[in-house]
Motif scaffolding. Structure first.
Motif, PDB file in Angstrom:
ATOM      1  N   ALA A 165       0.856  -1.189   0.000  1.00 43.58           N
ATOM      2  CA  ALA A 165       0.000   0.000   0.000  1.00 43.58           C
ATOM      3  C   ALA A 165       0.893   1.241   0.000  1.00 43.58           C
ATOM      4  O   ALA A 165       1.980   1.242   0.586  1.00 43.58           O
ATOM      5  N   ARG A 166       0.431   2.293  -0.648  1.00 52.55           N
ATOM      6  CA  ARG A 166       1.244   3.510  -0.764  1.00 52.55           C
ATOM      7  C   ARG A 166       0.467   4.698  -0.201  1.00 52.55           C
ATOM      8  O   ARG A 166      -0.700   4.902  -0.519  1.00 52.55           O
ATOM      9  N   HIS A 227       5.992  16.890  -1.991  1.00 53.13           N
ATOM     10  CA  HIS A 227       5.257  15.626  -2.116  1.00 53.13           C
ATOM     11  C   HIS A 227       6.044  14.571  -1.331  1.00 53.13           C
ATOM     12  O   HIS A 227       7.196  14.282  -1.657  1.00 53.13           O
ATOM     13  N   PHE A 228       5.427  14.034  -0.286  1.00 56.98           N
ATOM     14  CA  PHE A 228       6.070  13.021   0.546  1.00 56.98           C
ATOM     15  C   PHE A 228       5.466  11.646   0.242  1.00 56.98           C
ATOM     16  O   PHE A 228       4.256  11.528   0.014  1.00 56.98           O
ATOM     17  N   GLN A 229       6.305  10.623   0.280  1.00 62.86           N
ATOM     18  CA  GLN A 229       5.800   9.244   0.188  1.00 62.86           C
ATOM     19  C   GLN A 229       6.394   8.435   1.331  1.00 62.86           C
ATOM     20  O   GLN A 229       7.608   8.390   1.510  1.00 62.86           O
ATOM     21  N   LEU A 230       5.524   7.811   2.101  1.00 61.95           N
ATOM     22  CA  LEU A 230       5.958   7.033   3.254  1.00 61.95           C
ATOM     23  C   LEU A 230       6.275   5.605   2.860  1.00 61.95           C
ATOM     24  O   LEU A 230       5.493   4.953   2.171  1.00 61.95           O
ATOM     25  N   GLU A 231       7.413   5.128   3.339  1.00 53.90           N
ATOM     26  CA  GLU A 231       7.740   3.711   3.183  1.00 53.90           C
ATOM     27  C   GLU A 231       7.452   2.979   4.497  1.00 53.90           C
ATOM     28  O   GLU A 231       7.222   1.776   4.513  1.00 53.90           O
ATOM     29  N   THR A 232       7.479   3.729   5.595  1.00 56.15           N
ATOM     30  CA  THR A 232       7.117   3.199   6.914  1.00 56.15           C
ATOM     31  C   THR A 232       6.081   4.145   7.515  1.00 56.15           C
ATOM     32  O   THR A 232       5.813   5.198   6.953  1.00 56.15           O
ATOM     33  N   GLY A 233       5.531   3.775   8.655  1.00 58.93           N
ATOM     34  CA  GLY A 233       4.469   4.605   9.225  1.00 58.93           C
ATOM     35  C   GLY A 233       4.659   4.882  10.701  1.00 58.93           C
ATOM     36  O   GLY A 233       3.812   4.519  11.512  1.00 58.93           O
ATOM     37  N   ARG A 274      -2.940  11.158  -1.314  1.00 63.51           N
ATOM     38  CA  ARG A 274      -3.298  10.008  -2.157  1.00 63.51           C
ATOM     39  C   ARG A 274      -3.022   8.705  -1.423  1.00 63.51           C
ATOM     40  O   ARG A 274      -2.008   8.555  -0.731  1.00 63.51           O
ATOM     41  N   LEU A 275      -3.931   7.747  -1.592  1.00 60.41           N
ATOM     42  CA  LEU A 275      -3.819   6.432  -0.960  1.00 60.41           C
ATOM     43  C   LEU A 275      -4.042   5.373  -2.025  1.00 60.41           C
ATOM     44  O   LEU A 275      -5.058   5.376  -2.723  1.00 60.41           O
ATOM     45  N   LYS A 276      -3.070   4.462  -2.152  1.00 57.27           N
ATOM     46  CA  LYS A 276      -3.191   3.365  -3.112  1.00 57.27           C
ATOM     47  C   LYS A 276      -3.139   2.051  -2.348  1.00 57.27           C
ATOM     48  O   LYS A 276      -2.251   1.848  -1.518  1.00 57.27           O
ATOM     49  N   MET A 286      -6.660  -0.044  -6.086  1.00 51.96           N
ATOM     50  CA  MET A 286      -7.570   1.093  -5.962  1.00 51.96           C
ATOM     51  C   MET A 286      -6.755   2.314  -5.564  1.00 51.96           C
ATOM     52  O   MET A 286      -5.781   2.209  -4.824  1.00 51.96           O
ATOM     53  N   GLU A 287      -7.158   3.477  -6.062  1.00 52.33           N
ATOM     54  CA  GLU A 287      -6.457   4.716  -5.754  1.00 52.33           C
ATOM     55  C   GLU A 287      -7.475   5.779  -5.346  1.00 52.33           C
ATOM     56  O   GLU A 287      -8.497   5.955  -6.002  1.00 52.33           O
ATOM     57  N   PHE A 288      -7.179   6.474  -4.254  1.00 51.53           N
ATOM     58  CA  PHE A 288      -8.081   7.497  -3.738  1.00 51.53           C
ATOM     59  C   PHE A 288      -7.311   8.794  -3.542  1.00 51.53           C
ATOM     60  O   PHE A 288      -6.223   8.791  -2.955  1.00 51.53           O
ATOM     61  N   CYS A 289      -7.863   9.890  -4.045  1.00 50.74           N
ATOM     62  CA  CYS A 289      -7.260  11.205  -3.854  1.00 50.74           C
ATOM     63  C   CYS A 289      -8.204  12.053  -3.009  1.00 50.74           C
ATOM     64  O   CYS A 289      -9.392  12.156  -3.311  1.00 50.74           O
TER      65      CYS A 289
END
Length: 310
Positions: A165-166, A227-233, A274-276, A286-289
C-alpha cells in the motif's frame, strides 16, 4: 452464536494454525482467544491448548460468539466519504479530529463517528469496532482507510507491513531545499526528554526504522510545497523528518518554528493526499485522492501571490 464444524484434512499442524488456515477471515490472535475461552472442541472435548497437534479426520467444533459491544458511544459527526463498500471505508479526515479515543479525548473521535455511520459492524477481534488500519495525527488532514471486517483489517495491515500500500502526502515546509528530491532514512522513537514528542533516535536507544521519500512540487520563495511518500508509518514521521533536515512543516505546533504566516491554520500544513491499496477481497488496485482542505488551498494561494509580487 455462529457455529463452525470442520474435519481435519491436513495433519501435523497446531490447532491454532490449522484453524487460521481453514478460517482466513479470523486472525490468528482471534482464534487463539477463542481456544483459550473454551469455544473450540476437538473430537467433542473442549480444547484450551492452541499448541495441540491435530490429526487427519479429527473433528473440530468452533463456536464464535457475537461481537461484544464496544464501550464507546456512536456520535453523529459528519464524514467526508471518498469510497465505501461492505469491507472498507475511505474517508477524507478534517483537521482537528482525533482518530481514536485516548486520554484527553474520550469522545468526539473518528471512531465514534464511524460507529454511528456503521451501526452493524461485524466486529474485529471479537469486539464490535471499526478497524483503524493506519492513523493520521489530529491536525493532519486527508485520506484514511478503515476496515469494516476482520479479514479486511488483516489484509490491509499486511499491505502496509509489506510496503505494498502507498501513502502520499502534500506538505508546505519552511525554507527552500537545495535538492529537488531525496530520502530521509533515520529511525524514530520517543523524545528522550519530552515524552509527548517523537525524535530521531538510534535503534540502540529504541528508535524504529523510518523512511520518508520527498520531492519538491512547487517552490514558493522561502517556502516549498513537497510531495512526501511514506515507506514506513511511524508516529509523526513526516513532521519529525522534515524538522530534522531543517525544513519543518508550516503551522506545526510541536515541531515547527512558531512563525506566523497570517493564515489561520488549524494545525500543520500536511495533507494525506493520495492512498493506493489492493482491495482486500477483489484484489484489485484502488487509488483514492483526497481534495485539499480550504485552509491548505488558501495558504498556497497566499504564498503564490507573495512570490508573484516579489
Amino acid at each position: 452464536m455462529n457455529k463452525v464444524n470442520l474435519e481435519v484434512e491436513q495433519e501435523n499442524l497446531r490447532l491454532d494454525r490449522y484453524l487460521s488456515q481453514a478460517l482466513p477471515e479470523l486472525s490468528r490472535s482471534r482464534i487463539q482467544q477463542l481456544i483459550e475461552q473454551g469455544n473450540v472442541q476437538l473430537n467433542h472435548q473442549i480444547c484450551n491448548s492452541k499448541k495441540t497437534i491435530v490429526k487427519l479426520k479429527d473433528k473440530i467444533n468452533l463456536e464464535i460468539p457475537p461481537p461484544a459491544p464496544l464501550e464507546l458511544k456512536p456520535e453523529s459527526i459528519p464524514l467526508n466519504i471518498l469510497y465505501e463498500d461492505d469491507q472498507i471505508l475511505i474517508l477524507n479526515k478534517p483537521a482537528g479530529l482525533v482518530v481514536h479515543p485516548a486520554p484527553g479525548h474520550p469522545d468526539g473521535t473518528l471512531v465514534n463517528a464511524i460507529l454511528a455511520h456503521c451501526p452493524n459492524l461485524p466486529g474485529i477481534g471479537g469486539v464490535q469496532r471499526p478497524g483503524i488500519v493506519h492513523r493520521l495525527d489530529k491536525d493532519t488532514t486527508g485520506a484514511i482507510a478503515i476496515a469494516k471486517t476482520e479479514l479486511a483489517h488483516q489484509r490491509l495491515q499486511a499491505q502496509l507491513k509489506a510496503k505494498t500500500a502507498r501513502r502520499e502526502y502534500l506538505g508546505v515546509v519552511y525554507g527552500a531545499p537545495s535538492q529537488s528530491d531525496g530520502t530521509v532514512n533515520l529511525p524514530i522513537g520517543r523524545h528522550p526528554v519530552d515524552r509527548k514528542k517523537m525524535a530521531v533516535v538510534s535503534v540502540e536507544k529504541g528508535g524504529r526504522e523510518a523512511i520518508t521519500h520527498w520531492q519538491i512540487k512547487e517552490r514558493l520563495g522561502n517556502f516549498t510545497l513537497i510531495h512526501f511518500q511514506l515507506e514506513t508509518g511511524r508516529t509523526h514521521q513526516i513532521r519529525v523528518h522534515s524538522t530534522h533536515i531543517g525544513h519543518p512543516i508550516v503551522g506545526d505546533p510541536i515541531y515547527g518554528s512558531g512563525r506566523s504566516l497570517k493564515v489561520n491554520l488549524t494545525g500543520q500544513a500536511l495533507h494525506a493526499w493520495r492512498l493506493k491499496l489492493i482491495h482486500p477481497i477483489s484484489q484489485e488496485w484502488m487509488e483514492f485522492c483526497a481534495p485539499l482542505p480550504e485552509q491548505f488551498t488558501k495558504l498556497l494561494t497566499v504564498l503564490q501571490k507573495r512570490v508573484a509580487f516579489t
